[in-house]
Write a protein that holds these residues in place. Structure first.
Motif, PDB file in Angstrom:
ATOM      1  N   ALA A  58       0.823  -1.205   0.000  1.00 60.83           N
ATOM      2  CA  ALA A  58       0.000   0.000   0.000  1.00 60.83           C
ATOM      3  C   ALA A  58       0.864   1.264   0.000  1.00 60.83           C
ATOM      4  CB  ALA A  58      -0.924   0.006   1.209  1.00 60.83           C
ATOM      5  N   ILE A  59       2.144   1.114   0.296  1.00 60.02           N
ATOM      6  CA  ILE A  59       3.047   2.258   0.363  1.00 60.02           C
ATOM      7  C   ILE A  59       3.995   2.273  -0.830  1.00 60.02           C
ATOM      8  CG2 ILE A  59       4.845   3.395   1.738  1.00 60.02           C
ATOM      9  CD1 ILE A  59       3.551   2.023   4.209  1.00 60.02           C
ATOM     10  N   PHE A  60       4.523   1.109  -1.196  1.00 60.76           N
ATOM     11  CA  PHE A  60       5.486   1.017  -2.286  1.00 60.76           C
ATOM     12  C   PHE A  60       4.917   0.212  -3.442  1.00 60.76           C
ATOM     13  CE2 PHE A  60       7.847   1.419   1.681  1.00 60.76           C
ATOM     14  CZ  PHE A  60       8.664   2.497   1.389  1.00 60.76           C
ATOM     15  N   THR A  61       5.093   0.708  -4.654  1.00 63.50           N
ATOM     16  CA  THR A  61       4.655  -0.007  -5.857  1.00 63.50           C
ATOM     17  C   THR A  61       5.774   0.012  -6.893  1.00 63.50           C
ATOM     18  OG1 THR A  61       3.654   1.998  -6.764  1.00 63.50           O
ATOM     19  CG2 THR A  61       2.212   0.527  -5.526  1.00 63.50           C
ATOM     20  N   ALA A  62       5.790  -1.009  -7.728  1.00 64.62           N
ATOM     21  CA  ALA A  62       6.785  -1.069  -8.792  1.00 64.62           C
ATOM     22  C   ALA A  62       6.509   0.012  -9.824  1.00 64.62           C
ATOM     23  CB  ALA A  62       6.752  -2.444  -9.460  1.00 64.62           C
ATOM     24  N   ASP A  63       7.573   0.458 -10.489  1.00 65.63           N
ATOM     25  CA  ASP A  63       7.422   1.483 -11.527  1.00 65.63           C
ATOM     26  C   ASP A  63       6.516   1.027 -12.646  1.00 65.63           C
ATOM     27  OD1 ASP A  63       9.053   3.187 -10.169  1.00 65.63           O
ATOM     28  OD2 ASP A  63      10.840   2.720 -11.342  1.00 65.63           O
TER      29      ASP A  63
END
Length: 63
Positions: A58-63
């Motif tokens: 929910a905080i980090f996502t792949a480019d």
């Protein structure tokens, strides 16, 4: 890697220095993560997720 760190921090009214103190990292590290210049280590990502009571996804996502 994209992240919502700046938004989550702002929602709580925390400065970068406030967040850095809570995570036991430097303010420069927080800035580098927020601007995408640095991806946090897995242990730091877990600390961030725990602090914001949210899953890492929910905080980090792949480019």
């Amino acid at each position: 890697m994209n992240n919502r760190l700046r938004v989550l921090r702002a929602e709580r009214g925390w400065s970068q220095a406030d967040l850095a103190a809570r995570l036991d990292v430097s303010r420069q590290s927080v800035n580098a993560i927020e601007t995408g210049k640095y991806d946090p280590s897995l242990p730091l990502a877990f600390r961030i997720a725990a602090l914001f009571e949210a899953p890492i996804e929910a905080i980090f996502t792949a480019d």
